[in-house]
Write a protein that holds these residues in place. Structure first.
Motif, PDB file in Angstrom:
ATOM      1  N   ILE A  55       0.857  -1.188   0.000  1.00  0.00           N
ATOM      2  CA  ILE A  55       0.000   0.000   0.000  1.00  0.00           C
ATOM      3  C   ILE A  55       0.894   1.238   0.000  1.00  0.00           C
ATOM      4  CG2 ILE A  55      -0.147   0.061   2.521  1.00  0.00           C
ATOM      5  CD1 ILE A  55      -3.058   1.044   2.208  1.00  0.00           C
ATOM      6  N   ASN A  56       0.411   2.308  -0.629  1.00  0.00           N
ATOM      7  CA  ASN A  56       1.168   3.568  -0.626  1.00  0.00           C
ATOM      8  C   ASN A  56       0.416   4.640   0.149  1.00  0.00           C
ATOM      9  OD1 ASN A  56      -0.841   4.526  -2.355  1.00  0.00           O
ATOM     10  ND2 ASN A  56       0.427   4.421  -4.195  1.00  0.00           N
ATOM     11  N   ASP A  57       0.992   5.853   0.191  1.00  0.00           N
ATOM     12  CA  ASP A  57       0.387   6.935   0.967  1.00  0.00           C
ATOM     13  C   ASP A  57      -0.922   7.426   0.366  1.00  0.00           C
ATOM     14  OD1 ASP A  57       2.538   6.779   2.668  1.00  0.00           O
ATOM     15  OD2 ASP A  57       3.588   8.506   1.817  1.00  0.00           O
ATOM     16  N   ARG A  58      -1.189   7.097  -0.889  1.00  0.00           N
ATOM     17  CA  ARG A  58      -2.440   7.482  -1.539  1.00  0.00           C
ATOM     18  C   ARG A  58      -3.552   6.490  -1.266  1.00  0.00           C
ATOM     19  NH1 ARG A  58      -0.196   7.949  -7.509  1.00  0.00           N
ATOM     20  NH2 ARG A  58      -2.414   8.182  -8.016  1.00  0.00           N
ATOM     21  N   GLY A  59      -3.229   5.394  -0.551  1.00  0.00           N
ATOM     22  CA  GLY A  59      -4.237   4.386  -0.258  1.00  0.00           C
ATOM     23  C   GLY A  59      -4.416   3.355  -1.348  1.00  0.00           C
ATOM     24  N   GLN A  60      -3.571   3.385  -2.376  1.00  0.00           N
ATOM     25  CA  GLN A  60      -3.625   2.352  -3.421  1.00  0.00           C
ATOM     26  C   GLN A  60      -3.030   1.055  -2.866  1.00  0.00           C
ATOM     27  OE1 GLN A  60      -1.359   4.641  -6.300  1.00  0.00           O
ATOM     28  NE2 GLN A  60      -3.158   4.813  -7.619  1.00  0.00           N
ATOM     29  N   VAL A  61      -3.705  -0.054  -3.134  1.00  0.00           N
ATOM     30  CA  VAL A  61      -3.289  -1.353  -2.623  1.00  0.00           C
ATOM     31  C   VAL A  61      -3.003  -2.283  -3.798  1.00  0.00           C
ATOM     32  CG1 VAL A  61      -3.978  -3.361  -1.247  1.00  0.00           C
ATOM     33  CG2 VAL A  61      -4.714  -1.069  -0.570  1.00  0.00           C
ATOM     34  N   VAL A  62      -1.936  -3.069  -3.684  1.00  0.00           N
ATOM     35  CA  VAL A  62      -1.641  -4.081  -4.705  1.00  0.00           C
ATOM     36  C   VAL A  62      -1.554  -5.448  -4.041  1.00  0.00           C
ATOM     37  CG1 VAL A  62      -0.449  -2.500  -6.266  1.00  0.00           C
ATOM     38  CG2 VAL A  62       0.856  -3.736  -4.510  1.00  0.00           C
ATOM     39  N   GLY A  63      -1.764  -6.467  -4.850  1.00  0.00           N
ATOM     40  CA  GLY A  63      -1.709  -7.829  -4.337  1.00  0.00           C
ATOM     41  C   GLY A  63      -1.834  -8.835  -5.461  1.00  0.00           C
ATOM     42  N   THR A  64      -2.335 -10.007  -5.103  1.00  0.00           N
ATOM     43  CA  THR A  64      -2.470 -11.089  -6.081  1.00  0.00           C
ATOM     44  C   THR A  64      -3.744 -11.860  -5.806  1.00  0.00           C
ATOM     45  OG1 THR A  64      -1.345 -12.995  -7.062  1.00  0.00           O
ATOM     46  CG2 THR A  64      -1.172 -12.748  -4.687  1.00  0.00           C
ATOM     47  N   TYR A  65      -4.322 -12.448  -6.858  1.00  0.00           N
ATOM     48  CA  TYR A  65      -5.526 -13.251  -6.664  1.00  0.00           C
ATOM     49  C   TYR A  65      -5.536 -14.451  -7.597  1.00  0.00           C
ATOM     50  CZ  TYR A  65      -7.797 -11.246 -10.865  1.00  0.00           C
ATOM     51  OH  TYR A  65      -8.111 -10.872 -12.156  1.00  0.00           O
ATOM     52  N   LEU A  66      -6.354 -15.424  -7.215  1.00  0.00           N
ATOM     53  CA  LEU A  66      -6.522 -16.667  -7.959  1.00  0.00           C
ATOM     54  C   LEU A  66      -7.879 -16.636  -8.641  1.00  0.00           C
ATOM     55  CD1 LEU A  66      -5.544 -19.659  -8.488  1.00  0.00           C
ATOM     56  CD2 LEU A  66      -6.812 -20.256  -6.408  1.00  0.00           C
ATOM     57  N   ASP A  67      -7.928 -17.075  -9.902  1.00  0.00           N
ATOM     58  CA  ASP A  67      -9.193 -17.114 -10.618  1.00  0.00           C
ATOM     59  C   ASP A  67     -10.226 -17.956  -9.889  1.00  0.00           C
ATOM     60  OD1 ASP A  67      -8.516 -15.489 -12.739  1.00  0.00           O
ATOM     61  OD2 ASP A  67      -7.925 -17.141 -14.054  1.00  0.00           O
ATOM     62  N   ASP A  68     -11.465 -17.488  -9.892  1.00  0.00           N
ATOM     63  CA  ASP A  68     -12.559 -18.247  -9.319  1.00  0.00           C
ATOM     64  C   ASP A  68     -12.699 -19.584 -10.055  1.00  0.00           C
ATOM     65  OD1 ASP A  68     -14.760 -18.877  -7.790  1.00  0.00           O
ATOM     66  OD2 ASP A  68     -16.165 -17.744  -9.029  1.00  0.00           O
ATOM     67  N   GLY A  69     -12.774 -20.666  -9.316  1.00  0.00           N
ATOM     68  CA  GLY A  69     -12.917 -21.992  -9.914  1.00  0.00           C
ATOM     69  C   GLY A  69     -11.619 -22.693 -10.228  1.00  0.00           C
ATOM     70  N   ALA A  70     -10.485 -21.993 -10.102  1.00  0.00           N
ATOM     71  CA  ALA A  70      -9.191 -22.633 -10.391  1.00  0.00           C
ATOM     72  C   ALA A  70      -8.887 -23.684  -9.333  1.00  0.00           C
ATOM     73  CB  ALA A  70      -8.085 -21.586 -10.429  1.00  0.00           C
ATOM     74  N   GLU A  71      -8.431 -24.831  -9.761  1.00  0.00           N
ATOM     75  CA  GLU A  71      -8.094 -25.932  -8.856  1.00  0.00           C
ATOM     76  C   GLU A  71      -6.685 -26.426  -9.178  1.00  0.00           C
ATOM     77  OE1 GLU A  71      -9.802 -27.132  -6.407  1.00  0.00           O
ATOM     78  OE2 GLU A  71     -11.737 -26.125  -6.697  1.00  0.00           O
ATOM     79  N   PRO A  72      -5.931 -26.809  -8.151  1.00  0.00           N
ATOM     80  CA  PRO A  72      -4.595 -27.347  -8.427  1.00  0.00           C
ATOM     81  C   PRO A  72      -4.675 -28.693  -9.129  1.00  0.00           C
ATOM     82  CG  PRO A  72      -5.152 -27.578  -6.101  1.00  0.00           C
ATOM     83  CD  PRO A  72      -6.238 -26.759  -6.720  1.00  0.00           C
ATOM     84  N   GLY A  73      -3.682 -28.970  -9.975  1.00  0.00           N
ATOM     85  CA  GLY A  73      -3.621 -30.247 -10.672  1.00  0.00           C
ATOM     86  C   GLY A  73      -3.062 -31.330  -9.774  1.00  0.00           C
ATOM     87  N   PRO A  74      -2.835 -32.528 -10.332  1.00  0.00           N
ATOM     88  CA  PRO A  74      -2.290 -33.641  -9.543  1.00  0.00           C
ATOM     89  C   PRO A  74      -0.937 -33.323  -8.906  1.00  0.00           C
ATOM     90  CG  PRO A  74      -3.116 -34.409 -11.658  1.00  0.00           C
ATOM     91  CD  PRO A  74      -3.143 -32.911 -11.713  1.00  0.00           C
ATOM     92  N   ASP A  75      -0.205 -32.395  -9.519  1.00  0.00           N
ATOM     93  CA  ASP A  75       1.100 -32.012  -8.969  1.00  0.00           C
ATOM     94  C   ASP A  75       0.992 -30.927  -7.905  1.00  0.00           C
ATOM     95  OD1 ASP A  75       0.340 -29.915 -10.575  1.00  0.00           O
ATOM     96  OD2 ASP A  75       2.114 -29.971 -11.866  1.00  0.00           O
ATOM     97  N   GLY A  76      -0.234 -30.488  -7.612  1.00  0.00           N
ATOM     98  CA  GLY A  76      -0.442 -29.459  -6.606  1.00  0.00           C
ATOM     99  C   GLY A  76      -0.287 -28.044  -7.114  1.00  0.00           C
ATOM    100  N   LEU A  77      -0.001 -27.883  -8.422  1.00  0.00           N
ATOM    101  CA  LEU A  77       0.216 -26.564  -9.003  1.00  0.00           C
ATOM    102  C   LEU A  77      -1.019 -26.100  -9.770  1.00  0.00           C
ATOM    103  CD1 LEU A  77       3.839 -27.009 -10.396  1.00  0.00           C
ATOM    104  CD2 LEU A  77       3.139 -26.157  -8.149  1.00  0.00           C
ATOM    105  N   PHE A  78      -1.228 -24.795  -9.793  1.00  0.00           N
ATOM    106  CA  PHE A  78      -2.318 -24.215 -10.563  1.00  0.00           C
ATOM    107  C   PHE A  78      -1.883 -24.011 -12.011  1.00  0.00           C
ATOM    108  CE2 PHE A  78      -3.425 -23.061  -6.233  1.00  0.00           C
ATOM    109  CZ  PHE A  78      -4.793 -23.320  -6.208  1.00  0.00           C
ATOM    110  N   ALA A  79      -2.844 -24.005 -12.901  1.00  0.00           N
ATOM    111  CA  ALA A  79      -2.544 -23.842 -14.325  1.00  0.00           C
ATOM    112  C   ALA A  79      -2.041 -22.433 -14.614  1.00  0.00           C
ATOM    113  CB  ALA A  79      -3.791 -24.126 -15.156  1.00  0.00           C
TER     114      ALA A  79
END
Length: 205
Positions: free
Chosen positions: A85-109
């Protein structure tokens, strides 16, 4: 774990209750993990405040100066992390697509993990062109964003976003895990030593 530091010297992060144990899914119980804010004091009486937000699930949040909480929920995202977050109140981050599931190796596509910026209720999706995954780590007061990606070759690289343009950033030497986690208003970018911070390498295929 310390996560951020502001111009007043206040530090934020998270901690786990003493004695808490991970479950079989690799996570601690929800009520055992807490946020905190540490405020130093010149009179040797620092203040440590625990922050617990109820019923937000795997969502980020912003704590306003008046104590109110604003939940962050990027459109199309199943869960997210707010990372900078900065002094202007802007926030950054990361997100996962809705419905995404990990594969057999435990990793997301590839293509299911994105960065985002929140600015007074407006969301901007952040995807470095050609990357399998994008994580936005920090934003300065000019709106420049840094973070890390897993590129098409599987390397972990840092990036800088300036006025909508992305530039890949690598640490010195022959590195495969350059993670840009902080930036300041001078344009300096912090890249930790190799192997000291988890990246998207073990999250996305």
């Amino acid at each position: 774990m310390h996560r951020g530091l502001n111009d007043r010297g206040q530090t934020v992060g998270a901690y786990v209750d003493d004695g808490a144990e991970m479950g079989p899914d690799g996570f601690y119980p929800a009520d055992a993990v807490h946020g905190f804010i540490y405020t130093p004091s010149h009179n040797r009486n620092p203040r440590f405040e625990t922050i617990d937000v109820a019923d937000v699930g795997q969502l980020g949040f912003v704590r306003q100066p008046d104590g109110r909480y604003v939940t962050l929920d990027p459109p199309g995202g199943a869960e997210n992390k707010a990372l900078g977050i900065n002094d202007r109140g802007q926030v950054v981050g990361t997100y996962l697509d809705d419905g995404a599931e990990p594969g057999p190796d435990g990793l997301f596509a590839a293509g299911t993990i994105h960065g985002y910026m929140w600015d007074d209720g407006r969301y901007t999706r952040l995807d470095v062109p050609g990357a399998r995954a994008t994580v936005a780590e920090d934003v300065d007061n000019r709106g420049q964003i840094v973070g890390d990606v897993k590129d098409a070759a599987g390397r972990i690289r840092g990036f800088l976003r300036t006025r909508g343009t992305y530039t890949l950033v690598d640490g010195p030497g022959d590195r495969t895990d350059s993670i840009a986690i902080h930036t300041n208003d001078r344009g300096d970018i912090l890249i930790p030593a190799p192997g000291t911070i988890d990246a998207v390498s073990n999250i996305v295929a």
